[in-house]
Design a protein around this motif. Structure first.
Motif, PDB file in Angstrom:
ATOM      1  N   HIS A  38       0.836  -1.204   0.000  1.00 51.81           N
ATOM      2  CA  HIS A  38       0.000   0.000   0.000  1.00 51.81           C
ATOM      3  C   HIS A  38       0.871   1.255   0.000  1.00 51.81           C
ATOM      4  CE1 HIS A  38      -3.341   2.661   0.829  1.00 51.81           C
ATOM      5  NE2 HIS A  38      -2.614   3.196   1.805  1.00 51.81           N
ATOM      6  N   ARG A  41       2.569   1.635  -3.377  1.00 51.87           N
ATOM      7  CA  ARG A  41       1.600   1.969  -4.427  1.00 51.87           C
ATOM      8  C   ARG A  41       1.139   3.414  -4.323  1.00 51.87           C
ATOM      9  NH1 ARG A  41      -3.714   1.516  -4.457  1.00 51.87           N
ATOM     10  NH2 ARG A  41      -3.745   0.433  -2.478  1.00 51.87           N
ATOM     11  N   THR A  46       6.367   2.690  -8.774  1.00 49.96           N
ATOM     12  CA  THR A  46       6.034   1.613  -9.697  1.00 49.96           C
ATOM     13  C   THR A  46       7.035   1.596 -10.837  1.00 49.96           C
ATOM     14  OG1 THR A  46       4.564   3.032 -10.965  1.00 49.96           O
ATOM     15  CG2 THR A  46       3.553   1.758  -9.213  1.00 49.96           C
ATOM     16  N   ARG A  52      -0.898   0.754 -15.407  1.00 54.88           N
ATOM     17  CA  ARG A  52      -1.402   1.730 -14.448  1.00 54.88           C
ATOM     18  C   ARG A  52      -2.911   1.904 -14.560  1.00 54.88           C
ATOM     19  NH1 ARG A  52       2.878   5.445 -12.431  1.00 54.88           N
ATOM     20  NH2 ARG A  52       1.113   6.003 -11.177  1.00 54.88           N
TER      21      ARG A  52
END
Length: 98
Positions: A38, A41, A46, A52
């Motif tokens: 989490h 992200r 990324t 995406r």
């Protein structure tokens, strides 16, 4: 909703992860992994080639249910517009004399 997965880690990473779990969540490794993912992200960490988009990640109900929901949302919107609304306007500022 949580889903179970299986992952393979290097021994030193597993030891670190278990230590984090013991300190942060009372030993729950899944909670620590979930928190790490989490955090990564939401911080935007990324790989550039990663997908995406969220397209295709939800299941929509059938057309009949969507039409029923559409009517319900429209009715809520109409009721909202029908409520009286207080609007106040402020007088324009007078130019300063100089």
């Amino acid at each position: 909703m949580r889903l179970a997965i299986s992952i393979t880690l290097h021994r030193d990473n597993l030891v670190w992860l278990k230590g984090q779990a013991a300190a942060r969540t009372g030993g729950n490794v899944s909670e620590v992994v979930n928190a790490l993912v989490h955090e990564a992200r939401t911080a935007g960490r990324t790989h550039p080639a990663a997908i995406r988009s969220v397209a295709g990640t939800i299941d929509l109900p059938d057309e009949e249910a969507l039409a029923e929901a559409d009517g319900h949302v429209r009715a809520l919107f109409e009721r909202s517009l029908a409520r009286p609304m207080l609007v106040r306007e402020t007088a324009p500022k007078r130019p300063k004399r100089g």
